[in-house]
Design a protein around this motif. Sequence first.
Motif, PDB file in Angstrom:
ATOM      1  N   LEU A 115      42.581 -94.155  46.615  1.00  0.00           N
ATOM      2  CA  LEU A 115      42.175 -93.394  47.795  1.00  0.00           C
ATOM      3  C   LEU A 115      43.374 -93.288  48.744  1.00  0.00           C
ATOM      4  O   LEU A 115      43.412 -93.933  49.799  1.00  0.00           O
ATOM      5  N   PRO A 116      44.370 -92.461  48.421  1.00  0.00           N
ATOM      6  CA  PRO A 116      45.646 -92.465  49.151  1.00  0.00           C
ATOM      7  C   PRO A 116      45.542 -92.037  50.609  1.00  0.00           C
ATOM      8  O   PRO A 116      46.358 -92.453  51.428  1.00  0.00           O
ATOM      9  N   ASP A 117      44.563 -91.212  50.972  1.00  0.00           N
ATOM     10  CA  ASP A 117      44.451 -90.732  52.352  1.00  0.00           C
ATOM     11  C   ASP A 117      43.436 -91.519  53.172  1.00  0.00           C
ATOM     12  O   ASP A 117      43.115 -91.134  54.295  1.00  0.00           O
ATOM     13  N   TRP A 118      42.925 -92.617  52.626  1.00  0.00           N
ATOM     14  CA  TRP A 118      41.963 -93.453  53.332  1.00  0.00           C
ATOM     15  C   TRP A 118      42.669 -94.712  53.826  1.00  0.00           C
ATOM     16  O   TRP A 118      43.614 -95.203  53.191  1.00  0.00           O
ATOM     17  N   SER A 119      42.204 -95.260  54.941  1.00  0.00           N
ATOM     18  CA  SER A 119      42.800 -96.499  55.437  1.00  0.00           C
ATOM     19  C   SER A 119      41.725 -97.400  56.027  1.00  0.00           C
ATOM     20  O   SER A 119      40.617 -96.960  56.348  1.00  0.00           O
ATOM     21  N   LEU A 120      42.057 -98.671  56.160  1.00  0.00           N
ATOM     22  CA  LEU A 120      41.128 -99.691  56.614  1.00  0.00           C
ATOM     23  C   LEU A 120      41.680-100.348  57.864  1.00  0.00           C
ATOM     24  O   LEU A 120      42.862-100.717  57.913  1.00  0.00           O
ATOM     25  N   MET A 121      40.851-100.481  58.883  1.00  0.00           N
ATOM     26  CA  MET A 121      41.250-101.153  60.115  1.00  0.00           C
ATOM     27  C   MET A 121      40.672-102.564  60.111  1.00  0.00           C
ATOM     28  O   MET A 121      39.463-102.752  60.033  1.00  0.00           O
ATOM     29  N   ILE A 122      41.551-103.560  60.170  1.00  0.00           N
ATOM     30  CA  ILE A 122      41.134-104.961  60.225  1.00  0.00           C
ATOM     31  C   ILE A 122      41.810-105.606  61.430  1.00  0.00           C
ATOM     32  O   ILE A 122      43.045-105.673  61.500  1.00  0.00           O
ATOM     33  N   ASP A 123      40.991-106.063  62.377  1.00  0.00           N
ATOM     34  CA  ASP A 123      41.516-106.693  63.594  1.00  0.00           C
ATOM     35  C   ASP A 123      42.544-105.793  64.282  1.00  0.00           C
ATOM     36  O   ASP A 123      43.589-106.256  64.751  1.00  0.00           O
ATOM     37  N   HIS A 189      33.689-106.869  61.040  1.00  0.00           N
ATOM     38  CA  HIS A 189      33.433-105.489  61.439  1.00  0.00           C
ATOM     39  C   HIS A 189      34.510-104.629  60.786  1.00  0.00           C
ATOM     40  O   HIS A 189      35.705-104.822  61.020  1.00  0.00           O
ATOM     41  N   VAL A 190      34.096-103.704  59.946  1.00  0.00           N
ATOM     42  CA  VAL A 190      35.026-102.917  59.136  1.00  0.00           C
ATOM     43  C   VAL A 190      35.037-101.477  59.631  1.00  0.00           C
ATOM     44  O   VAL A 190      33.985-100.891  59.898  1.00  0.00           O
ATOM     45  N   SER A 209      31.739 -91.253  62.927  1.00  0.00           N
ATOM     46  CA  SER A 209      32.234 -90.700  64.185  1.00  0.00           C
ATOM     47  C   SER A 209      33.562 -90.010  63.896  1.00  0.00           C
ATOM     48  O   SER A 209      34.049 -90.001  62.764  1.00  0.00           O
ATOM     49  N   ARG A 210      34.163 -89.416  64.947  1.00  0.00           N
ATOM     50  CA  ARG A 210      35.462 -88.756  64.811  1.00  0.00           C
ATOM     51  C   ARG A 210      36.415 -89.320  65.853  1.00  0.00           C
ATOM     52  O   ARG A 210      36.023 -89.610  66.982  1.00  0.00           O
ATOM     53  N   ALA A 211      37.683 -89.454  65.454  1.00  0.00           N
ATOM     54  CA  ALA A 211      38.690 -89.949  66.395  1.00  0.00           C
ATOM     55  C   ALA A 211      40.067 -89.534  65.905  1.00  0.00           C
ATOM     56  O   ALA A 211      40.402 -89.727  64.729  1.00  0.00           O
ATOM     57  N   HIS A 212      40.868 -88.932  66.816  1.00  0.00           N
ATOM     58  CA  HIS A 212      42.257 -88.561  66.522  1.00  0.00           C
ATOM     59  C   HIS A 212      42.370 -87.686  65.276  1.00  0.00           C
ATOM     60  O   HIS A 212      43.284 -87.862  64.446  1.00  0.00           O
ATOM     61  N   GLY A 213      41.423 -86.769  65.115  1.00  0.00           N
ATOM     62  CA  GLY A 213      41.476 -85.850  63.988  1.00  0.00           C
ATOM     63  C   GLY A 213      41.117 -86.464  62.654  1.00  0.00           C
ATOM     64  O   GLY A 213      41.392 -85.870  61.604  1.00  0.00           O
ATOM     65  N   ARG A 214      40.496 -87.649  62.683  1.00  0.00           N
ATOM     66  CA  ARG A 214      40.105 -88.325  61.449  1.00  0.00           C
ATOM     67  C   ARG A 214      38.608 -88.609  61.485  1.00  0.00           C
ATOM     68  O   ARG A 214      37.988 -88.706  62.553  1.00  0.00           O
ATOM     69  N   LEU A 215      38.027 -88.752  60.307  1.00  0.00           N
ATOM     70  CA  LEU A 215      36.645 -89.184  60.178  1.00  0.00           C
ATOM     71  C   LEU A 215      36.634 -90.712  60.153  1.00  0.00           C
ATOM     72  O   LEU A 215      37.433 -91.334  59.448  1.00  0.00           O
ATOM     73  N   VAL A 216      35.747 -91.323  60.935  1.00  0.00           N
ATOM     74  CA  VAL A 216      35.709 -92.776  61.062  1.00  0.00           C
ATOM     75  C   VAL A 216      34.350 -93.290  60.613  1.00  0.00           C
ATOM     76  O   VAL A 216      33.308 -92.794  61.041  1.00  0.00           O
ATOM     77  N   VAL A 217      34.363 -94.292  59.727  1.00  0.00           N
ATOM     78  CA  VAL A 217      33.133 -94.936  59.265  1.00  0.00           C
ATOM     79  C   VAL A 217      33.227 -96.411  59.626  1.00  0.00           C
ATOM     80  O   VAL A 217      34.204 -97.072  59.281  1.00  0.00           O
ATOM     81  N   SER A 218      32.223 -96.935  60.337  1.00  0.00           N
ATOM     82  CA  SER A 218      32.274 -98.327  60.766  1.00  0.00           C
ATOM     83  C   SER A 218      30.965 -99.039  60.448  1.00  0.00           C
ATOM     84  O   SER A 218      29.901 -98.427  60.406  1.00  0.00           O
ATOM     85  N   GLN A 219      31.084-100.358  60.223  1.00  0.00           N
ATOM     86  CA  GLN A 219      29.889-101.168  59.945  1.00  0.00           C
ATOM     87  C   GLN A 219      30.247-102.644  60.053  1.00  0.00           C
ATOM     88  O   GLN A 219      31.345-103.062  59.673  1.00  0.00           O
ATOM     89  N   GLU A 224      25.660-109.595  51.836  1.00  0.00           N
ATOM     90  CA  GLU A 224      24.394-108.993  51.412  1.00  0.00           C
ATOM     91  C   GLU A 224      24.289-107.530  51.828  1.00  0.00           C
ATOM     92  O   GLU A 224      23.500-106.785  51.259  1.00  0.00           O
ATOM     93  N   ARG A 225      25.042-107.125  52.836  1.00  0.00           N
ATOM     94  CA  ARG A 225      24.972-105.750  53.330  1.00  0.00           C
ATOM     95  C   ARG A 225      26.389-105.164  53.412  1.00  0.00           C
ATOM     96  O   ARG A 225      26.985-105.067  54.480  1.00  0.00           O
ATOM     97  N   PRO A 226      26.947-104.777  52.281  1.00  0.00           N
ATOM     98  CA  PRO A 226      28.300-104.221  52.271  1.00  0.00           C
ATOM     99  C   PRO A 226      28.329-102.790  52.803  1.00  0.00           C
ATOM    100  O   PRO A 226      27.308-102.097  52.825  1.00  0.00           O
ATOM    101  N   LEU A 227      29.504-102.375  53.224  1.00  0.00           N
ATOM    102  CA  LEU A 227      29.724-100.972  53.553  1.00  0.00           C
ATOM    103  C   LEU A 227      29.930-100.193  52.263  1.00  0.00           C
ATOM    104  O   LEU A 227      30.712-100.604  51.404  1.00  0.00           O
ATOM    105  N   LYS A 228      29.233 -99.070  52.134  1.00  0.00           N
ATOM    106  CA  LYS A 228      29.401 -98.205  50.967  1.00  0.00           C
ATOM    107  C   LYS A 228      29.706 -96.794  51.444  1.00  0.00           C
ATOM    108  O   LYS A 228      29.012 -96.269  52.323  1.00  0.00           O
ATOM    109  N   ILE A 229      30.745 -96.206  50.870  1.00  0.00           N
ATOM    110  CA  ILE A 229      31.085 -94.811  51.144  1.00  0.00           C
ATOM    111  C   ILE A 229      31.238 -94.105  49.798  1.00  0.00           C
ATOM    112  O   ILE A 229      32.126 -94.436  49.016  1.00  0.00           O
TER     113      ILE A 229
END
Length: 242
Positions: A115-123, A189-190, A209-219, A224-229
């Motif tokens: 997923l070359p155009d996807w990124s993950l925000m951690i802390d 929180h991912v 949500s949307r931010a800075h021209g990107r699509l944002v998915v948060s959870q 037991e309750r993973p994030l799935k996209i």
Amino acid sequence: MKSMTVRFTADEVLIGRHEKLAWDNQSVLGMYHTVTATLQEITCVDRINLVNDGLQQTCPMRWKIVTEIWVHAWIVRCNLNIAVRGLDNGQLHETVLWTRRTSNAIAPAVAPNVLPDWSLMIDGERLPIVPQDNNPWLTVEDMRWGCQLTNFAYEMRHHDYLDVQISTVREFEDNSDVAKRLTIAGNHHVVVTLPLALIDDIVTTGRLSRAHGRLVVSQQVTPERPLKISYYLDGRTGLSFE
């Protein structure tokens, strides 16, 4: 039939009654070569039984590496008769025939970037969704079903982990990608950012949500309750990964 047991604890690999190898003394790749060399020297047993003795609970990614990569290599490359307690060993040997596996846990390898155009925000830090340097990863390609699974983990503070799985489904005729699913589990929180143009092509358990021209998915994820996209190419949102 004479057998021998290899136990995998959080701290050690116990081979038979005497050999003890500590995880902290070497990398996962180094441990693979050490354990492999030891098993190949043993000629007086007909079967080697692998037993989870705490490793799966404390470091599930390492146990996955052992059972899905090391076992495959020992059966195919070393011609060892391997059984894993708790697994269907007939099915285990069948999957060896129908899957192609790569990992940096058996040889140096380039990490996949699915997923070359996807990124993950951690802390607050943005990271590409690819395995980090020196972290073990595995990719399993199933030739029967036209799918690929890539697994790795982000190591967090206090020996905590975010477990990441990327599933890719391919068209049988031309091997082109049909759909992909990102699954992240842990206790954080991912936030995942991806191209805004994909907004009509994804289905997710997270908040959009949307931010800075990107699509944002948060959870807030848990084991037991993973994030799935799920990302469906060419609008094929009727497909299911289940």
